[in-house]
Design an enzyme around this catalytic site. Structure first.
Site, mmCIF file in Angstrom:
data_model
loop_
_atom_site.group_PDB
_atom_site.id
_atom_site.type_symbol
_atom_site.label_atom_id
_atom_site.label_comp_id
_atom_site.label_asym_id
_atom_site.label_seq_id
_atom_site.Cartn_x
_atom_site.Cartn_y
_atom_site.Cartn_z
ATOM 1 N N SER A 43 0.562 -1.298 0.125
ATOM 2 C CA SER A 43 0.018 0.019 0.112
ATOM 3 C C SER A 43 0.923 1.377 -0.126
ATOM 4 O O SER A 43 1.829 1.098 0.686
ATOM 5 C CB SER A 43 -0.898 0.029 1.444
ATOM 6 O OG SER A 43 -1.474 1.360 1.526
ATOM 7 N N TYR B 245 -1.224 -0.837 10.259
ATOM 8 C CA TYR B 245 -1.447 -0.757 8.887
ATOM 9 C C TYR B 245 -0.152 -0.482 8.224
ATOM 10 O O TYR B 245 0.300 -1.110 7.380
ATOM 11 C CB TYR B 245 -2.660 -0.405 8.543
ATOM 12 C CG TYR B 245 -2.984 -0.748 7.036
ATOM 13 C CD1 TYR B 245 -3.499 -2.043 6.590
ATOM 14 C CD2 TYR B 245 -2.788 0.454 5.943
ATOM 15 C CE1 TYR B 245 -3.780 -2.060 5.110
ATOM 16 C CE2 TYR B 245 -3.093 0.207 4.844
ATOM 17 C CZ TYR B 245 -3.427 -1.067 4.250
ATOM 18 O OH TYR B 245 -3.684 -1.502 2.870
#
Length: 263
Positions: free
Chosen positions: A150, A166
């Site tokens: 990501s 995350y």
């Protein structure tokens, strides 16, 4: 003889295992690989979602099957690998996509949530890559591993995002990709990562509701979020012989957001 572009991107005769493949980015990538000719094995935790996704792929003329498994559990990962190899033969392409997100202030972030994300987003990628490589890719001296990271793994976020675990897990995926690409190059296994920006999905629903889709799109040079086809080209590049001289790399597919933020 030098191959043509269609020949380089052709995946006929290849088998791909796609984790988190029942919806969202995973299903989009499964479509891409199947449209290029690969046979697809989908996996996620919920059988009903997988059955629906496999039917969608089959309706598009793609050879698709499914196995329900929890990629946060080592025994489930090993069962998934064994069943896939038994039913499909060698796995040529592995897409590590299963993942989770969690939003909380760093000072109050639950430890169990931190462990959950590290287990699924990092440890699960390693265990499945190791098992598939040892049982299929290394003996055949061929493999393509695509890890979904990501742009959150490239740096920090605005304070209101509050996604420390995350971001940390996706940063780990990027360096896992680099290191594994270096180590397994001698087996003719390429390892690359895709770093998506914001794509509307179940995982990003909370962020989109909190910050607003239009506001997030406005931060991208292309003034849009990702859609249902934006990962397809990169996926097939990394999975095919068109990308056979690329390994240990990450590519942001984010409308240019990471360029602004310095990723």
């Amino acid at each position: 003889m030098t191959r043509t572009i269609p020949q380089l991107f052709d995946l006929k005769g290849k088998t791909a295992l796609v984790t988190g493949g029942s919806r969202g980015l995973g299903l989009q990538m499964a479509h891409a690989l199947g449209e290029a000719g690969a046979r697809i094995m989908l996996t996620s935790r919920k059988a009903a979602d997988l059955e629906e996704a496999a039917a969608e792929l089959q309706g598009a003329g793609i050879d698709a099957r499914w196995i329900a498994a929890d990629c946060a559990q080592e025994d489930e990962i090993r069962r998934l690998a064994d069943e896939t190899l038994q039913r499909m033969g060698d796995v040529n392409i592995l897409v590590n996509n299963a993942g989770a997100a969690w939003g909380a202030p760093a000072e109050d972030h639950p430890l169990e949530a931190w462990d959950k994300l590290m287990n699924l987003n990092v440890r699960g990628y390693f265990v499945l890559s190791q098992v598939i490589a040892k049982k299929s890719m290394i003996p055949r001296q061929y493999g393509r591993i695509i890890n979904i990271a990501s742009i959150a793994g490239l740096g920090g976020n605005p304070p209101e995002m509050q996604t420390l675990a995350y971001n940390t897990s996706k940063g780990a995926v990027i360096n896992f990709t680099r290191a594994l690409g270096c180590e397994w190059g001698r087996y003719n296994i390429t390892v690359n990562a895709i770093c998506p920006g914001f794509f509307p999905s179940r995982m990003t629903r909370g962020t989109l509701e909190r910050l607003g889709e239009d506001q997030l799109a406005a931060h991208a040079p292309l003034r849009r979020l990702g859609d249902d086809e934006d990962l397809k080209g990169t996926t097939v590049l990394f999975a095919s012989d068109a990308g056979k001289h690329i390994t240990g790399q990450w590519l942001a597919v984010d409308g240019g957001v990471s360029v602004i933020t310095g990723g």
